[in-house]
Design a protein around this motif. Sequence first.
Motif, PDB file in Angstrom:
ATOM      1  N   LEU A 238     -27.413  38.019  13.589  1.00  0.00           N
ATOM      2  CA  LEU A 238     -27.054  38.284  12.360  1.00  0.00           C
ATOM      3  C   LEU A 238     -27.318  37.678  11.062  1.00  0.00           C
ATOM      4  CD1 LEU A 238     -23.594  40.033  13.801  1.00  0.00           C
ATOM      5  CD2 LEU A 238     -25.915  41.272  13.013  1.00  0.00           C
ATOM      6  N   PRO A 239     -28.352  37.403  10.763  1.00  0.00           N
ATOM      7  CA  PRO A 239     -29.650  37.916  11.237  1.00  0.00           C
ATOM      8  C   PRO A 239     -30.107  36.606  12.133  1.00  0.00           C
ATOM      9  CG  PRO A 239     -30.080  37.084   9.036  1.00  0.00           C
ATOM     10  CD  PRO A 239     -28.658  37.042   9.260  1.00  0.00           C
ATOM     11  N   GLU A 240     -31.171  36.638  12.735  1.00  0.00           N
ATOM     12  CA  GLU A 240     -31.677  35.566  13.690  1.00  0.00           C
ATOM     13  C   GLU A 240     -32.046  34.570  12.905  1.00  0.00           C
ATOM     14  OE1 GLU A 240     -33.424  38.009  12.678  1.00  0.00           O
ATOM     15  OE2 GLU A 240     -35.092  37.196  11.781  1.00  0.00           O
ATOM     16  N   MET A 241     -31.983  33.197  13.266  1.00  0.00           N
ATOM     17  CA  MET A 241     -32.166  31.884  12.569  1.00  0.00           C
ATOM     18  C   MET A 241     -33.877  32.029  12.520  1.00  0.00           C
ATOM     19  SD  MET A 241     -29.542  29.152  14.218  1.00  0.00           S
ATOM     20  CE  MET A 241     -30.541  28.959  15.457  1.00  0.00           C
ATOM     21  N   ASN A 242     -34.301  31.217  11.450  1.00  0.00           N
ATOM     22  CA  ASN A 242     -35.647  31.094  11.484  1.00  0.00           C
ATOM     23  C   ASN A 242     -36.388  30.506  12.699  1.00  0.00           C
ATOM     24  OD1 ASN A 242     -35.303  32.132   8.697  1.00  0.00           O
ATOM     25  ND2 ASN A 242     -35.832  29.942   7.739  1.00  0.00           N
ATOM     26  N   GLY A 243     -37.784  31.198  12.786  1.00  0.00           N
ATOM     27  CA  GLY A 243     -38.287  30.501  13.741  1.00  0.00           C
ATOM     28  C   GLY A 243     -37.993  31.432  15.205  1.00  0.00           C
ATOM     29  N   PHE A 244     -37.107  32.370  15.113  1.00  0.00           N
ATOM     30  CA  PHE A 244     -37.006  33.213  16.160  1.00  0.00           C
ATOM     31  C   PHE A 244     -37.452  34.652  15.866  1.00  0.00           C
ATOM     32  CE2 PHE A 244     -33.711  30.113  16.924  1.00  0.00           C
ATOM     33  CZ  PHE A 244     -33.467  30.213  18.480  1.00  0.00           C
ATOM     34  N   ARG A 245     -37.639  35.452  16.841  1.00  0.00           N
ATOM     35  CA  ARG A 245     -38.467  36.749  16.613  1.00  0.00           C
ATOM     36  C   ARG A 245     -37.691  37.859  15.901  1.00  0.00           C
ATOM     37  NH1 ARG A 245     -42.747  38.353  19.790  1.00  0.00           N
ATOM     38  NH2 ARG A 245     -42.686  40.063  18.210  1.00  0.00           N
ATOM     39  N   SER A 246     -37.854  38.353  14.969  1.00  0.00           N
ATOM     40  CA  SER A 246     -37.350  39.167  14.186  1.00  0.00           C
ATOM     41  C   SER A 246     -36.726  40.514  14.809  1.00  0.00           C
ATOM     42  CB  SER A 246     -38.027  39.758  12.782  1.00  0.00           C
ATOM     43  OG  SER A 246     -39.189  40.324  13.332  1.00  0.00           O
ATOM     44  N   GLU A 247     -37.419  40.734  16.014  1.00  0.00           N
ATOM     45  CA  GLU A 247     -36.885  41.836  16.890  1.00  0.00           C
ATOM     46  C   GLU A 247     -35.501  41.452  17.345  1.00  0.00           C
ATOM     47  OE1 GLU A 247     -39.845  40.531  16.822  1.00  0.00           O
ATOM     48  OE2 GLU A 247     -41.382  42.032  17.402  1.00  0.00           O
ATOM     49  N   LEU A 248     -35.153  40.423  17.234  1.00  0.00           N
ATOM     50  CA  LEU A 248     -33.800  39.664  17.856  1.00  0.00           C
ATOM     51  C   LEU A 248     -32.627  40.432  17.174  1.00  0.00           C
ATOM     52  CD1 LEU A 248     -34.448  36.329  18.999  1.00  0.00           C
ATOM     53  CD2 LEU A 248     -33.776  38.209  20.464  1.00  0.00           C
ATOM     54  N   ASN A 249     -32.998  40.461  15.723  1.00  0.00           N
ATOM     55  CA  ASN A 249     -31.850  40.915  14.858  1.00  0.00           C
ATOM     56  C   ASN A 249     -31.053  42.054  15.450  1.00  0.00           C
ATOM     57  OD1 ASN A 249     -30.357  41.727  12.568  1.00  0.00           O
ATOM     58  ND2 ASN A 249     -32.200  41.129  11.298  1.00  0.00           N
ATOM     59  N   GLY A 250     -29.817  41.809  15.634  1.00  0.00           N
ATOM     60  CA  GLY A 250     -29.061  42.987  16.131  1.00  0.00           C
ATOM     61  C   GLY A 250     -27.685  42.382  16.675  1.00  0.00           C
TER      62      GLY A 250
END
Lengths: 273, 579
Positions: free
Chosen positions: B82-94
Motif C-alpha cells: 500500500l503501495p508497493e515499494m519501488n522496484g516491485f511490480r505495480s500489479e502487487l498494489n493491493g
Amino acid sequence: MKKTSIITIMAALLIALVGCDKIDPDNTLKPVNPTGGGDVEGGNKTVLIKDFTGARCVNCPAAAETAHALQHQLGEDRVFVMSVHAGGLAQPAGQFPDFLTEEGTAWYNNHDSNPLFSVDNVSLTDGNTLYVDQIDAPVAAALTEEQSFEIEPTVAFDETSRDLTVNVSLVSLVQQSGQFNVTVCLVEDNIIGWQITPEGINREYVFRNVFRGTLNGANGEMVSDGDLAPQAELSCSCTGTLSPDFNADECYVLAYVSGANGKILQTAMKKVK
Amino acid sequence: MRKHIFALTALALAFSLRASAQSFLENSQVNGSFQTDAQYYMLDKGIDINDLKGKQLGINGFGKIGYTNGNFSAGMRFEAFLPEMNGFRSELNGVGLANFFASYNNDFIGVTVGDIYDQFGCGFVFRTYEEWSLGMDNALRGVRVVLRPTKGVTIKGLYGRQRFYWAPYLERDFSSDDYRGIVRGADAEWDLNQSIASMNESKFRMSIGGSFVSKKQYDQSLFYYIPENVGAAAGRVNLGYGNWAFSTEYAYKINDPSAINNFIYKEGRALMSSLSYSQKGFGAVLQVKRVDNMSFKSMYTGKQNDLDINFIPPINYTHTHSLPSMYTYSTQPNGEMAAQLQVNYTIPKGTALGGKYGTKLAFNMSQVNDIVRDSVQFGDQMALNTPGSLGYISKFFAISDHRFFRDINFEIDKKINKDWHLTAQYINLYYDIETIEGHAGAPAVKANIGFLDVTYKINKRQSLRLELQGLWENEVHKGYEVDESEKKDFQKRGDWAFALLEYSINPHWSFSIADKWNYGNPVEEYRDHYFTGTISYIHDATRIMLSAGRQSEGVVCVGGVCRTVPASSGVTLTVSTAF
C-alpha cells in the motif's frame, strides 16, 4: 494398496496422453481471417506498421522479425512495415549506424522505449504505442476496414543528379469529408550495419525497410479539406534528392493518405528504380 | 427417574465434549510470522532523484499464520502492498488474503487443498515458491495428493492455477490480460535404500524419479497455432557411495511458442549433473548444466518473472557482501551452458597454518556461456529465431563463444583468537551486462573485487565489525569515454569502494554506518556516495531495523531470479516477528 498405485499410474498416463499438442513446424501460421468478422483476405485495404526501433535495442531484431512474419503471412502487398529509428536506443554511438530522422523523432513523440509499434498511426495518435505482441489484432482489424481511397505513387528518378520526383494520384472511393493529407516516405531496404542482438553485437546485421525521411514533412501535405464525392480525384507532387549514401537499387517510396486525426487510410509503395 | 437419566446424559456429554475440546486444544499448535517493510522516499538531486513520481511512501507487509493438529494443518498469508515499494511490480498494489491452504497427512496419503508450494526434482519442470524479497509468488491454487504406497515410494499429483498478483482465479474471459492456463502434474520418486531391505544399510545409495507436467491454455493468438496442451517431462537419478554423490536430471518440453522465446516452435531441453565428494575438512562439488528453450509459463504471452511453472537452478556462487553481489547472474531460460567447481578445505587445528581454531579455505569457479544456434528452413529461406518457425537447431554439447558470466573467487575464513575473526575474499568477475541487465551496447563488466570482513569481540556482549570492500573494473573506469546518449547504461559502472563499521551489543542492539562510493565511474555526475546508517533491535524473534540514507541502483537476485532496484534516498523501516 496395489489398486491405489494402479489408479495413480493410470491417472498419470492419462495426464500424459492429454497433456501434449504437437504443432507441425511447417504449419504454425493460421489461415488469414483471424477476426472472424470482416474479410482479411479479400479487399484492397492496406496497412502500414511503423516499427520504432534502434540499433542498440537488444529486443528490436526479434520484434522486427515478428512484424515481418506478419507481413509475410498477410501479404507483402497488403501490409507494409517501415522501421523508424527513433528514441534513446537509436541515437548514434560508436560504430552503430545513424538512421535518425527529424520526422521519425516527431512521430516517436517522446516515448521512452523500443521496440514500439503503431498500426496505421492509430496508436500513435492515441498517445500510446503497441508492443510487438499486440499488433496482430489491430493489423487484422485494419485490413477489414472499408477502403476509402485508392492511392498510386509514380516515381521519376534521375540517376545522374539523383533527383527524385514523386507524383501521387488518389481516388476517393466513398462519400467523405474532412482534411486529408498525403505523406511520401523514402525507405531503404537491406542496409548492413551494427545491431545489438541477444547474442551480442551483430556487425553484419541486415536492416530491413529503414525509413530515411519524407519528401514532404512529418505530416505530409494537405490534398483536400472539404467534401469528397465517390470517384473524386486528387493528386500531389513532391521532389527531393537521394543522398549518395543511399543505395538507389534498394530504395522505394511509401505514400500514404491520412485523415485529420492522423490515421492512415491507405498506403502504397513504389520502387525508386 | 427419566429426569435423572437426562441430567446424567447431559453431564456425561458435557464432560465428554469438554475433554474432547481440551484434548483438541492441547494437540493444537499455532505459529506465525509477520513482517513489514516500509520506505519513505525523499528527493535527492545528488543521485539524480528529482521526482518521486507521486510516491512518497512504499509499504510491503505480510502476516502468516499456520495451524497444526496431529495430521491436520492449515495456514494463510495476508499481504498488503500500500503501495508497493519501488522496484516491485505495480500489479502487487493491493491488500488481501493472498494464500491459504488446508492439509491432511498420514503415512499413506497426504491431501492439500488451497495454495500449494512444491517442487519436482531440481525444478526443471515444476516448482512453485514464494520469495518475499523479489515480490514473487507463483503458488498453485488447487489440489495436491501425495501417496506413499510403500516405504521409499512417493507419488504426487497436483492440479491448479497459478497466482498472478491479485488477478481472480476463475477465468471466464480467455482474452483478458490476466488469463493463464491450468497446470497439472505428477511426480514419482523411489528411494531404493528405503524400499529394499538388503539396501537399508548399504553404502551405495540410489533413488530415481520422474515427473510430468502439462499446462492447458486456450489459444488466443490470431496468427499462430498455439499448442493448448504443453507437456514437459523430466527424469532424475541420485547415486551415492561412501563420500561420493552424483545426481543428474534431464528434462524435455514439447513446442511451447511464447513471448519469451519469440514464438518459436522448438522443443526445450535441460540437463544438470552434479558430482560431489566430502569428508571431514574437505568438500568438492562439480556441476554442469545445459538449458535450451526451457521457459515454461502458464501464460504464453508473459515476459516478466511471474507465472513460471518451472525453475532453472543457478549454479553460481551466492555472494552476500555488498560489492560482490552487485553483479549477480540471472539465469537465461532461452539458453545457457554452465559449469561450476566449488572446493572447501579446512586446514586442521594445531598446524602451523591452521592455528588453534583451523583455517577455512574455499575456491569457487563458475562460468556461463550461450548455446550455439544454427538457422533452420522457414518457408523458402533460412531463418534464425524467426517467429512461427522452429527457431533454430542447437548441437547439444556445442558451447558458444558468447560468455554471459564468469566468477572465480577464493575465500579465507580465520578465527585468529577468541577476540578476532576475519574473512577475506578475492573475486575475478566477468559479467555481460548487456545480456543480463539489458544495457544495450554497454561493454561487459570485467572486474577484480576484494573484501575484508573483520570482527573484534570487545567483551562478552560487545563487538565491532569492519568491512572494507573494493571493486576495480579493468576497462570501464575514469577516463573511459561515454557517449552522452549512453550515459544511463553506465550508472553503476567503474570502480567502487565500500566501508562499513558495525557496533553490536548482544543480544539486542546493533548500530552501523556504511558508505558505498562509485568513485571511478566514467561519468563524473555518477561518482556518488551512498551513505547509510542503520540501527537494529532484536528481542527474541522480533527484529526492528531502521536505516536512513541512499540506496544505489542494482539488482536483487534470489536463486537466479532477479528484480531491478532503482536508486533511492530516504528512510527504511523493517519490523518482523514470529511465534
